[in-house]
Design a protein around this motif. Structure first.
Motif, PDB file in Angstrom:
ATOM      1  N   GLU A  96       0.835  -1.210   0.000  1.00  0.00           N
ATOM      2  CA  GLU A  96       0.000   0.000   0.000  1.00  0.00           C
ATOM      3  C   GLU A  96       0.861   1.246   0.000  1.00  0.00           C
ATOM      4  O   GLU A  96       0.496   2.263  -0.576  1.00  0.00           O
ATOM      5  CB  GLU A  96      -0.929   0.020   1.224  1.00  0.00           C
ATOM      6  N   TRP A  97       2.006   1.145   0.647  1.00  0.00           N
ATOM      7  CA  TRP A  97       2.883   2.313   0.706  1.00  0.00           C
ATOM      8  C   TRP A  97       3.347   2.697  -0.703  1.00  0.00           C
ATOM      9  O   TRP A  97       3.284   3.872  -1.086  1.00  0.00           O
ATOM     10  CB  TRP A  97       4.095   2.044   1.603  1.00  0.00           C
ATOM     11  N   ILE A  98       3.801   1.717  -1.468  1.00  0.00           N
ATOM     12  CA  ILE A  98       4.257   2.022  -2.825  1.00  0.00           C
ATOM     13  C   ILE A  98       3.073   2.502  -3.673  1.00  0.00           C
ATOM     14  O   ILE A  98       3.208   3.388  -4.503  1.00  0.00           O
ATOM     15  CB  ILE A  98       4.942   0.802  -3.472  1.00  0.00           C
ATOM     16  N   PHE A  99       1.913   1.912  -3.416  1.00  0.00           N
ATOM     17  CA  PHE A  99       0.704   2.339  -4.131  1.00  0.00           C
ATOM     18  C   PHE A  99       0.444   3.828  -3.921  1.00  0.00           C
ATOM     19  O   PHE A  99       0.253   4.572  -4.885  1.00  0.00           O
ATOM     20  CB  PHE A  99      -0.489   1.503  -3.653  1.00  0.00           C
ATOM     21  N   VAL A 100       0.488   4.291  -2.686  1.00  0.00           N
ATOM     22  CA  VAL A 100       0.234   5.718  -2.447  1.00  0.00           C
ATOM     23  C   VAL A 100       1.380   6.574  -2.998  1.00  0.00           C
ATOM     24  O   VAL A 100       1.146   7.662  -3.517  1.00  0.00           O
ATOM     25  CB  VAL A 100      -0.087   6.064  -0.967  1.00  0.00           C
ATOM     26  N   ALA A 101       2.602   6.060  -2.931  1.00  0.00           N
ATOM     27  CA  ALA A 101       3.736   6.814  -3.486  1.00  0.00           C
ATOM     28  C   ALA A 101       3.571   7.006  -4.998  1.00  0.00           C
ATOM     29  O   ALA A 101       3.928   8.044  -5.551  1.00  0.00           O
ATOM     30  CB  ALA A 101       5.051   6.108  -3.184  1.00  0.00           C
ATOM     31  N   ALA A 104       1.682   9.996  -5.627  1.00  0.00           N
ATOM     32  CA  ALA A 104       2.225  11.066  -4.789  1.00  0.00           C
ATOM     33  C   ALA A 104       1.700  12.443  -5.181  1.00  0.00           C
ATOM     34  O   ALA A 104       1.472  13.301  -4.322  1.00  0.00           O
ATOM     35  CB  ALA A 104       3.754  11.055  -4.857  1.00  0.00           C
ATOM     36  N   PRO A 108      -1.398  15.551  -0.409  1.00  0.00           N
ATOM     37  CA  PRO A 108      -0.873  16.801   0.144  1.00  0.00           C
ATOM     38  C   PRO A 108       0.628  16.652   0.445  1.00  0.00           C
ATOM     39  O   PRO A 108       1.023  15.641   1.017  1.00  0.00           O
ATOM     40  CB  PRO A 108      -1.658  16.980   1.449  1.00  0.00           C
ATOM     41  N   LEU A 111       1.783  15.497   3.912  1.00  0.00           N
ATOM     42  CA  LEU A 111       1.499  14.086   4.189  1.00  0.00           C
ATOM     43  C   LEU A 111       2.511  13.209   3.469  1.00  0.00           C
ATOM     44  O   LEU A 111       3.026  12.244   4.034  1.00  0.00           O
ATOM     45  CB  LEU A 111       0.079  13.740   3.740  1.00  0.00           C
ATOM     46  N   ARG A 115       4.913  10.450   5.126  1.00  0.00           N
ATOM     47  CA  ARG A 115       4.938   9.041   4.691  1.00  0.00           C
ATOM     48  C   ARG A 115       6.359   8.607   4.345  1.00  0.00           C
ATOM     49  O   ARG A 115       6.773   7.492   4.657  1.00  0.00           O
ATOM     50  CB  ARG A 115       4.034   8.846   3.481  1.00  0.00           C
ATOM     51  N   LEU A 116       7.094   9.462   3.685  1.00  0.00           N
ATOM     52  CA  LEU A 116       8.474   9.133   3.313  1.00  0.00           C
ATOM     53  C   LEU A 116       9.327   8.946   4.568  1.00  0.00           C
ATOM     54  O   LEU A 116      10.103   8.000   4.664  1.00  0.00           O
ATOM     55  CB  LEU A 116       9.060  10.229   2.422  1.00  0.00           C
ATOM     56  N   GLU A 118       8.283   8.226   7.630  1.00  0.00           N
ATOM     57  CA  GLU A 118       7.847   7.006   8.322  1.00  0.00           C
ATOM     58  C   GLU A 118       8.470   5.767   7.696  1.00  0.00           C
ATOM     59  O   GLU A 118       8.886   4.840   8.395  1.00  0.00           O
ATOM     60  CB  GLU A 118       6.318   6.868   8.244  1.00  0.00           C
ATOM     61  N   ARG A 119       8.519   5.785   6.390  1.00  0.00           N
ATOM     62  CA  ARG A 119       9.039   4.614   5.680  1.00  0.00           C
ATOM     63  C   ARG A 119      10.518   4.414   5.953  1.00  0.00           C
ATOM     64  O   ARG A 119      10.957   3.294   6.228  1.00  0.00           O
ATOM     65  CB  ARG A 119       8.797   4.791   4.179  1.00  0.00           C
ATOM     66  N   ILE A 160      15.124   6.423  -0.835  1.00  0.00           N
ATOM     67  CA  ILE A 160      14.063   7.327  -0.378  1.00  0.00           C
ATOM     68  C   ILE A 160      14.670   8.558   0.285  1.00  0.00           C
ATOM     69  O   ILE A 160      14.197   9.678   0.082  1.00  0.00           O
ATOM     70  CB  ILE A 160      13.085   6.610   0.574  1.00  0.00           C
ATOM     71  N   GLY A 164      13.658  11.344  -2.008  1.00  0.00           N
ATOM     72  CA  GLY A 164      12.413  11.808  -1.411  1.00  0.00           C
ATOM     73  C   GLY A 164      12.268  13.330  -1.381  1.00  0.00           C
ATOM     74  O   GLY A 164      11.253  13.861  -1.820  1.00  0.00           O
TER      75      GLY A 164
END
Lengths: 182, 182
Positions: A96-101, A104, A108, A111, A115-116, A118-119, A160, A164
């Motif tokens: 899911e993380w890569i999906f939201v990335a 990107a 916002p 956010l 996320r970056l 956190e990862r 990242i 990032g």
DNA sequence: ATAACCATGTAAATGGTTACATGATTAG
DNA sequence: CTAATCATGTAACCATTTACATGGTTAT
């Protein structure tokens, strides 16, 4: 590979209870490429017994819950070794993380930045835990897999960290969002 | 993330048929962290329409099979953007290859060697395909995800190339198997 | 002609997650 | 006394895979 096969593999390394197998699946090298809950482990163990690939022994010790220790049978060992000869199926990753990335630019900027971070933090934590594993006790294959995980996580974290910030900057430019004060 | 959400994400980038979405899921950056077959894509698309998150238009053109083009609705876009704000679930990797590598010492050395070679070859092929992607047409997030995949695959291929031979050598030593002539 | 590609779907089977249900022991 | 850990399991639900079913077009 299904949970049943994974349990068989775990038992090929020694007797274990469902509870212990779950822990094995969570920590150490195994956790990086596999996971399963009790809801699939216990039925898998029961099925291995039905099929004659494992046997159970109930252990009752005072001052402890009743445990069920599973052992692999010769038939189980043969079945497992046969499986190892087969062509492994393609990897299956759901992230899911890569999906939201990937999306990107629909997110916002603040956010995205979080996320970056956190990862990367997650990778760093995992790396520390992995490097802390007692390398002496691991077999060749286990160490190989552990270190492969380390190499991959390190590469991902580094990428990242390096790339990032420019992704976030571009996102801020696009949306005209100034950097949030912390 | 389920297939339904992934389809919604695909539609957020433009109208598409189920067939086209399947291709998107296979090639390009998307393929590295997600996969789905027709058996889950078509029902997912139908459900998005039921829920008012997408609409369908049937296109009949001579000399071509009838196609169904799906479009995201404003409600669908809102739902998708809301999803992007949520905490992504942990990655879930299922890798039979890593599973067998974990049990490398229960495998014949020659087979182990072949599996390692196959894996590196697979990474190299994917890397070539990925580097051949037209970087110009990609959005920031897409490029970021693609290059993250490149970084990870490169690290994995390199690790296996560097550390694989000693794993095989140890396996041969253990089993007393001489190197196979090719 | 034959394989590959375009294109859509359903139904059964599989497999896994989540929630529920229970209860003892140990560490803070 | 409270939370965490040890320990086992079932049942309902959910999602996905696989097999089936169909049929036109394009390239070799």
């Amino acid at each position: 590979m299904d949970v049943r096969t994974a349990c068989l593999g775990a038992l090929s390394r020694g007797d274990a209870t469902g509870y212990e197998i779950k822990k094995l699946f969570e920590e150490g090298p195994f956790g990086h490429f596999f996971s399963a809950g009790y809801g699939s482990i216990y039925p898998a163990l029961a099925r291995l017994c039905e099929e004659g690939l494992a046997t159970v022994a109930t252990i009752e010790e005072p001052g402890r819950p009743v445990r069920k220790s599973y052992s692999i049978t010769p038939a189980g060992r043969a079945a497992f070794e046969k499986m190892l000869l087969e062509q492994p199926a393609d990897d299956r990753l759901k992230s899911e993380w890569i999906f939201v990335a990937y999306f990107a630019d629909s997110m916002p900027p603040d956010l995205l930045e979080r996320r970056l971070r956190e990862r990367v933090d997650w990778y760093r934590e995992r790396l520390e835990a992995m490097e802390g594993c007692n390398q002496e006790t691991l077999r060749d294959g286990e160490r190989f897999v552990l270190d492969l995980g380390v190499a991959v996580y390190r590469a991902a974290a580094r990428y990242i960290e390096e790339q990032g910030p420019s992704l976030v900057a571009a996102s801020r430019r696009r949306t005209g969002t100034p950097e949030a004060a912390e």
